[in-house]
Design a protein around this motif. Sequence first.
Motif, PDB file in Angstrom:
ATOM      1  N   TYR A 245     -47.811 -15.646   1.269  1.00  9.24           N
ATOM      2  CA  TYR A 245     -48.006 -15.172   2.633  1.00  9.24           C
ATOM      3  C   TYR A 245     -48.638 -16.293   3.451  1.00  9.24           C
ATOM      4  N   VAL A 246     -48.194 -16.434   4.692  1.00 12.72           N
ATOM      5  CA  VAL A 246     -48.851 -17.332   5.639  1.00 12.72           C
ATOM      6  C   VAL A 246     -49.690 -16.449   6.558  1.00 12.72           C
ATOM      7  N   ASN A 247     -50.995 -16.546   6.426  1.00 14.73           N
ATOM      8  CA  ASN A 247     -51.904 -15.667   7.154  1.00 14.73           C
ATOM      9  C   ASN A 247     -52.395 -16.335   8.431  1.00 14.73           C
ATOM     10  N   ASN A 248     -52.459 -15.555   9.507  1.00 16.98           N
ATOM     11  CA  ASN A 248     -52.868 -16.117  10.791  1.00 16.98           C
ATOM     12  C   ASN A 248     -54.239 -16.775  10.735  1.00 16.98           C
ATOM     13  N   ASN A 249     -55.132 -16.247   9.896  1.00 19.74           N
ATOM     14  CA  ASN A 249     -56.503 -16.753   9.848  1.00 19.74           C
ATOM     15  C   ASN A 249     -56.655 -18.015   8.999  1.00 19.74           C
ATOM     16  N   GLY A 250     -55.619 -18.848   8.985  1.00 22.32           N
ATOM     17  CA  GLY A 250     -55.726 -20.182   8.406  1.00 22.32           C
ATOM     18  C   GLY A 250     -55.656 -20.262   6.904  1.00 22.32           C
ATOM     19  N   VAL A 251     -54.929 -19.332   6.269  1.00 26.31           N
ATOM     20  CA  VAL A 251     -54.866 -19.273   4.812  1.00 26.31           C
ATOM     21  C   VAL A 251     -53.422 -19.046   4.361  1.00 26.31           C
ATOM     22  N   ILE A 252     -53.008 -19.737   3.298  1.00 33.14           N
ATOM     23  CA  ILE A 252     -51.769 -19.420   2.585  1.00 33.14           C
ATOM     24  C   ILE A 252     -52.181 -18.773   1.268  1.00 33.14           C
TER      25      ILE A 252
ATOM     26  N   ASN B 289     -56.481 -10.834   5.485  1.00 36.24           N
ATOM     27  CA  ASN B 289     -56.770 -10.549   6.893  1.00 36.24           C
ATOM     28  C   ASN B 289     -58.248 -10.709   7.224  1.00 36.24           C
ATOM     29  N   GLN B 290     -59.033 -11.126   6.242  1.00 39.39           N
ATOM     30  CA  GLN B 290     -60.462 -11.352   6.456  1.00 39.39           C
ATOM     31  C   GLN B 290     -60.654 -12.494   7.442  1.00 39.39           C
ATOM     32  N   TYR B 291     -61.480 -12.274   8.462  1.00 34.22           N
ATOM     33  CA  TYR B 291     -61.621 -13.272   9.518  1.00 34.22           C
ATOM     34  C   TYR B 291     -62.888 -14.119   9.409  1.00 34.22           C
ATOM     35  N   THR B 292     -63.933 -13.614   8.757  1.00 35.02           N
ATOM     36  CA  THR B 292     -65.130 -14.420   8.509  1.00 35.02           C
ATOM     37  C   THR B 292     -65.060 -14.941   7.082  1.00 35.02           C
ATOM     38  N   PRO B 293     -65.027 -16.251   6.889  1.00 34.19           N
ATOM     39  CA  PRO B 293     -64.832 -16.791   5.541  1.00 34.19           C
ATOM     40  C   PRO B 293     -66.031 -16.563   4.633  1.00 34.19           C
ATOM     41  N   ASP B 294     -65.743 -16.419   3.345  1.00 35.97           N
ATOM     42  CA  ASP B 294     -66.781 -16.342   2.324  1.00 35.97           C
ATOM     43  C   ASP B 294     -67.048 -17.742   1.783  1.00 35.97           C
ATOM     44  N   PRO B 295     -68.243 -17.967   1.240  1.00 34.56           N
ATOM     45  CA  PRO B 295     -68.529 -19.268   0.625  1.00 34.56           C
ATOM     46  C   PRO B 295     -67.637 -19.499  -0.590  1.00 34.56           C
ATOM     47  N   PHE B 296     -67.280 -20.761  -0.814  1.00 34.79           N
ATOM     48  CA  PHE B 296     -66.542 -21.139  -2.014  1.00 34.79           C
ATOM     49  C   PHE B 296     -67.522 -21.568  -3.101  1.00 34.79           C
ATOM     50  N   PRO B 297     -67.190 -21.320  -4.378  1.00 35.98           N
ATOM     51  CA  PRO B 297     -66.001 -20.618  -4.876  1.00 35.98           C
ATOM     52  C   PRO B 297     -66.104 -19.117  -4.654  1.00 35.98           C
ATOM     53  N   LEU B 298     -64.976 -18.469  -4.462  1.00 39.71           N
ATOM     54  CA  LEU B 298     -64.956 -17.046  -4.179  1.00 39.71           C
ATOM     55  C   LEU B 298     -65.294 -16.243  -5.426  1.00 39.71           C
ATOM     56  N   ALA B 299     -66.139 -15.250  -5.246  1.00 43.48           N
ATOM     57  CA  ALA B 299     -66.583 -14.447  -6.386  1.00 43.48           C
ATOM     58  C   ALA B 299     -65.459 -13.605  -6.971  1.00 43.48           C
ATOM     59  N   ASP B 300     -64.487 -13.207  -6.121  1.00 42.83           N
ATOM     60  CA  ASP B 300     -63.436 -12.308  -6.606  1.00 42.83           C
ATOM     61  C   ASP B 300     -62.229 -13.053  -7.170  1.00 42.83           C
ATOM     62  N   GLY B 301     -62.253 -14.391  -7.145  1.00 43.23           N
ATOM     63  CA  GLY B 301     -61.189 -15.165  -7.772  1.00 43.23           C
ATOM     64  C   GLY B 301     -59.860 -15.145  -7.056  1.00 43.23           C
ATOM     65  N   ARG B 302     -59.846 -14.765  -5.771  1.00 42.29           N
ATOM     66  CA  ARG B 302     -58.586 -14.796  -5.026  1.00 42.29           C
ATOM     67  C   ARG B 302     -57.992 -16.204  -5.032  1.00 42.29           C
TER      68      ARG B 302
ATOM     69  N   TRP C 294     -59.857 -21.664   7.308  1.00 40.17           N
ATOM     70  CA  TRP C 294     -60.100 -20.229   7.241  1.00 40.17           C
ATOM     71  C   TRP C 294     -61.106 -19.839   8.319  1.00 40.17           C
ATOM     72  N   ALA C 295     -60.611 -19.165   9.353  1.00 39.38           N
ATOM     73  CA  ALA C 295     -61.445 -18.778  10.485  1.00 39.38           C
ATOM     74  C   ALA C 295     -60.742 -17.651  11.240  1.00 39.38           C
ATOM     75  N   ASP C 296     -61.384 -17.157  12.294  1.00 37.17           N
ATOM     76  CA  ASP C 296     -60.869 -15.997  13.024  1.00 37.17           C
ATOM     77  C   ASP C 296     -59.878 -16.423  14.106  1.00 37.17           C
ATOM     78  N   VAL C 297     -58.666 -16.714  13.672  1.00 36.19           N
ATOM     79  CA  VAL C 297     -57.589 -17.083  14.597  1.00 36.19           C
ATOM     80  C   VAL C 297     -57.087 -15.841  15.322  1.00 36.19           C
ATOM     81  N   ASP C 298     -56.792 -15.994  16.601  1.00 32.97           N
ATOM     82  CA  ASP C 298     -56.190 -14.902  17.377  1.00 32.97           C
ATOM     83  C   ASP C 298     -54.977 -15.451  18.118  1.00 32.97           C
ATOM     84  N   ASN C 299     -53.803 -15.333  17.493  1.00 32.06           N
ATOM     85  CA  ASN C 299     -52.594 -15.868  18.123  1.00 32.06           C
ATOM     86  C   ASN C 299     -52.063 -14.963  19.229  1.00 32.06           C
ATOM     87  N   VAL C 300     -52.721 -13.821  19.456  1.00 25.26           N
ATOM     88  CA  VAL C 300     -52.394 -13.007  20.631  1.00 25.26           C
ATOM     89  C   VAL C 300     -52.931 -13.701  21.881  1.00 25.26           C
ATOM     90  N   ARG C 301     -54.119 -14.281  21.759  1.00 28.07           N
ATOM     91  CA  ARG C 301     -54.730 -14.989  22.886  1.00 28.07           C
ATOM     92  C   ARG C 301     -54.085 -16.344  23.138  1.00 28.07           C
TER      93      ARG C 301
END
Length: 222
Positions: A68-75, A82-95, A102-109
Motif C-alpha cells: 500500500y502507498v499511504n498518504n502519510n508518507g509510508v509504504i 492511516n496513523q498520522y502521528t509517528p511512533d518512535p522507532f523501532p516500532l513495538a508492534d513490529g509493523r 511519516w507525518a500527517d499529510v493532507d492531500n485534500v489541502r
Amino acid sequence: MKPSVAFLLLMLGAVMNVQPAQEKASLLYPYGPEQHDQKNPKLDDGSSKKVSLAVPFTFYGKEYRTLYVNNNGVISFDTRVNQYTPDPFPLADGRTFVAPYWADVDNVRGGDVFYRETTDPTLLARITKDINQYFPKIPYTATWAFVATWDHVAYYGSTTNKGNTFQAVLTTNTKTSFIILNYWDIQWTTGAASDGDAETGLGGTPAHVRGVEGKAEGKGTS
C-alpha cells in the motif's frame, strides 16, 4: 538461493529550499501523469488500493507480493497505515514498512501522491547507475522498480501553501533488493493534530524518517 535482504540507499536532496526545475528532474526519478502513474484519492489519512506486484520484493528476508502507498508518507506491506502521528522507532508492534516521511499529510489541502510499477529500460538503467555509484562492490542491474512520489503535499491543519516533495523507490533484480529515498523540497515537519503549528508546520511530534522497519531475519542497513 535465498534472495538478499534489502539494503538502503539514502539520497538527500534540497531541504527547506526551492530549486530550479532542471535540478529537480536530476534528483527525482520521473513521475506523474506523463509516466502513467496511479494517483491516490484525495482523502486525509488515506491510501492506495492494495497493489499487487508483478515481481515479489524481498524485505528483511521475506518476500512481499502486495503493498500500500499511504498518504502519510509510508509504504506498507501487510496493512494500510492511516496513523498520522509517528511512533518512535523501532516500532513495538513490529509493523513492516518503508517510511520516507511519516507525518500527517493532507492531500485534500494540497499535493498529490503518485505511484507505479515499472520495467522501463531507461529508468532501470538510471537506477542501476545510481546504485552502482553508491555500492560499487555489489554487482547489481535493476530489472524492476516501484516508484512512489509525494508531490508538494500539504499538512493537516495548514493555513499556508507549504508542501513537501519526496520519493521512495523499491528496486530488485530478484536476488538483491534496494530502497532509494529522494528528498526534493521539505517545508514542514508536523501537522496540527500532532501539535504542530498551523502556520509554520513545525513543532509538536515531527515527521519520522526510516528507510527500513520490520523484524529482521538477516543483516540490513539503515
